[in-house]
Design a protein around this motif. Structure first.
Motif, PDB file in Angstrom:
ATOM      1  N   ASP A   1      -5.863   3.520  -1.372  1.00 49.26           N
ATOM      2  CA  ASP A   1      -4.826   2.656  -1.847  1.00 49.26           C
ATOM      3  C   ASP A   1      -3.833   2.242  -0.701  1.00 49.26           C
ATOM      4  OD1 ASP A   1      -5.389   2.436  -4.542  1.00 49.26           O
ATOM      5  OD2 ASP A   1      -4.176   4.003  -5.357  1.00 49.26           O
TER       6      ASP A   1
ATOM      7  N   HIS B   1     -10.785   2.780  -3.002  1.00 47.25           N
ATOM      8  CA  HIS B   1     -11.479   1.329  -3.447  1.00 47.25           C
ATOM      9  C   HIS B   1     -12.991   1.315  -2.861  1.00 47.25           C
ATOM     10  CE1 HIS B   1      -7.742  -0.388  -4.780  1.00 47.25           C
ATOM     11  NE2 HIS B   1      -7.323   0.438  -4.189  1.00 47.25           N
TER      12      HIS B   1
ATOM     13  N   HIS C   1     -12.179   0.656  -8.078  1.00 45.91           N
ATOM     14  CA  HIS C   1     -11.234   1.626  -7.904  1.00 45.91           C
ATOM     15  C   HIS C   1     -11.229   2.769  -8.617  1.00 45.91           C
ATOM     16  CE1 HIS C   1      -6.511   1.886  -8.352  1.00 45.91           C
ATOM     17  NE2 HIS C   1      -6.912   2.455  -7.094  1.00 45.91           N
TER      18      HIS C   1
END
Length: 309
Positions: free
Chosen positions: A275, A302, A297
């Motif tokens: 993140d 991610h 996500h």
């Protein structure tokens, strides 16, 4: 068999001297735990990760000690008493069983269903007779990459959509080999992988062997693909799928190289992006002439799927 675990606390600067004294008294298999060494290791290798697990950092916080193990019997206790007396130090003492070292860690690894078609199975678990999923055997004790971490799960989910018969796959930062093995289990024709860890080829090929995959269709190299042009030439180009479950600081410079490896119709799947770093990676992908087709996500991480344009 039961063992005495004795931990002698000391200052970091005195660890070598303490080890020499213990060795002179017959101690073997010393285990050194030192926060300064841990921090130095992180600093020297900081380009390879975005974060350090909080529990791991806490484990080494303020720590400077030497551990040794002796049989839990009269002889072992006498040896420990003698060592403590000569050193003038009282160790922290615990008792462990052989089973604690050899098998207890296995309780944390269970079959992991991933996506719609895969079941990751530790090598000691029996194959379920009623599972419709394709089995991926793995020795979780060998290297990072067991399917339990969000970065690996997201890669596997993206790979499940992209994998198909006759496809060729390049796995950059292959670790345990889990992504490449999954590609083969899902029907791909050939996997080439690499990792900076010199042990990676042996580890990945051992895991591949658990799945009946040989080095005829599963080839793993050790080396730094960002720095080693000869290694890049060895890999060639025209891959249908390029995988990189690493970290943002590696994916960003890797993006244009990954573009060169891909066939025009191929897909680049990259994960390990913490993140706060996703926009930087997305920008690097765009600069390398990629179009992002999917953004996953999960748990603060991610994963991008991107195609050339």
């Amino acid at each position: 068999m039961r063992w005495i675990e004795a931990a002698f606390k000391t200052e970091g600067a005195d660890i070598d001297e303490l080890c020499e004294k213990l060795t002179a008294m017959g101690a073997e298999g010393l285990v050194i735990e030192d926060e300064a060494d841990f921090r130095n290791f992180l600093e020297a290798n900081r380009q390879y990760w975005d974060y350090v697990d909080e529990d791991l950092a806490k484990r080494y916080a303020g720590v400077s000690r030497v551990k040794l193990y002796l049989p839990d019997d009269d002889g072992g206790r006498a040896s420990l008493s003698r060592m403590a007396g000569v050193l003038g130090m009282e160790p922290d003492v615990g008792i462990v069983d052989d089973a604690d070292w050899e098998n207890n860690w296995k309780q944390y690894y269970r079959p992991i269903p991933v996506g719609e078609r895969l079941l990751i199975l530790p090598e000691w678990e029996p194959i379920p007779s009623d599972s419709p999923r394709r089995i991926l055997r793995l020795d979780p004790g060998l290297a990072f990459g067991t399917g339990s971490h969000a970065t690996t799960r997201m890669c596997l989910n993206a790979l499940e959509k992209a994998a198909a018969r006759e496809k060729f796959v390049l796995d950059i930062g292959c670790g345990s080999g889990i992504l490449g093995i999954a590609a083969m289990v899902l029907g791909c024709a050939m996997v080439v992988g690499c990792d900076i860890d010199p042990n990676a080829p042996d580890i990945a090929l051992k895991n591949a062997g658990l799945n009946g995959i040989t080095d005829m269709t599963f080839k793993i190299y050790a080396g730094d693909i960002l720095k080693n042009a000869a290694l890049r030439e060895t890999f060639g180009s025209g891959y249908d799928i390029v995988l990189a479950n690493i970290v943002a600081d590696v994916i960003i410079p890797l993006a244009p190289i990954a573009r060169e490896f891909l066939a025009p119709h191929g897909v680049f799947i990259c994960s390990g992006i913490l993140d706060g770093r996703q926009d930087e990676v997305a920008e690097a992908l765009a600069d390398a002439a990629f179009a992002i087709t999917e953004h996953r996500h999960e748990d603060g991480w991610h994963c991008f799927s991107a195609v050339p344009h």
